[in-house]
Design a protein around this motif. Sequence first.
Motif, PDB file in Angstrom:
ATOM      1  N   LYS A  84       6.031   2.210 -14.839  1.00 52.87           N
ATOM      2  CA  LYS A  84       4.798   3.539 -15.359  1.00 52.87           C
ATOM      3  C   LYS A  84       3.435   2.816 -14.218  1.00 52.87           C
ATOM      4  O   LYS A  84       2.949   1.892 -14.356  1.00 52.87           O
ATOM      5  CB  LYS A  84       4.691   3.273 -16.632  1.00 52.87           C
ATOM      6  CG  LYS A  84       5.704   3.486 -17.690  1.00 52.87           C
ATOM      7  CD  LYS A  84       5.768   4.760 -17.885  1.00 52.87           C
ATOM      8  CE  LYS A  84       6.831   5.157 -19.081  1.00 52.87           C
ATOM      9  NZ  LYS A  84       7.561   6.252 -19.486  1.00 52.87           N
ATOM     10  N   THR A  85       3.524   3.859 -13.033  1.00 52.94           N
ATOM     11  CA  THR A  85       2.390   3.720 -12.612  1.00 52.94           C
ATOM     12  C   THR A  85       1.925   4.868 -12.155  1.00 52.94           C
ATOM     13  O   THR A  85       2.078   5.453 -12.396  1.00 52.94           O
ATOM     14  CB  THR A  85       3.141   2.528 -11.330  1.00 52.94           C
ATOM     15  OG1 THR A  85       1.866   2.579 -10.440  1.00 52.94           O
ATOM     16  CG2 THR A  85       4.477   4.317  -9.821  1.00 52.94           C
ATOM     17  N   ASP A  86       0.462   4.687 -11.451  1.00 52.14           N
ATOM     18  CA  ASP A  86      -0.558   5.292 -10.829  1.00 52.14           C
ATOM     19  C   ASP A  86       0.058   5.645  -9.430  1.00 52.14           C
ATOM     20  O   ASP A  86      -0.140   4.159  -8.936  1.00 52.14           O
ATOM     21  CB  ASP A  86      -1.949   4.651 -10.963  1.00 52.14           C
ATOM     22  CG  ASP A  86      -2.596   6.251 -10.401  1.00 52.14           C
ATOM     23  OD1 ASP A  86      -2.243   7.090  -9.924  1.00 52.14           O
ATOM     24  OD2 ASP A  86      -4.404   5.658 -10.984  1.00 52.14           O
TER      25      ASP A  86
END
Length: 107
Positions: A84-86
Amino acid sequence: AVVSTQSTGLTNVSDDNFAAHEESFGPIMIISPFEDGDVEGVLMRANRTEFGLASGVFTQDMKKALRVSEGIQAGTVFVNTYNKTDVAAPFGGFKMSGFGKDLGKDA
């Protein structure tokens, strides 16, 4: 077209197992046993690989999560989640998993 892939969890993986020291691409989680409270031993074992793209820490103890995330040699360390990352966040690896970071102010 939407492609869905099932995740795979490998449990009780020994340190000499291929899965424990090679860089796997895909939804694979390696789960290895360790002595309770042996954070330094866990870091030593985790950092023994020649790769370091990403890692994950799952714990209820945030102090321990911060200690591990600071000591592990990986470009990205996820805590209590994974992948889960930008997409705008700096990204890169350690060792044979990359040189430096893409994106970010220094890129």
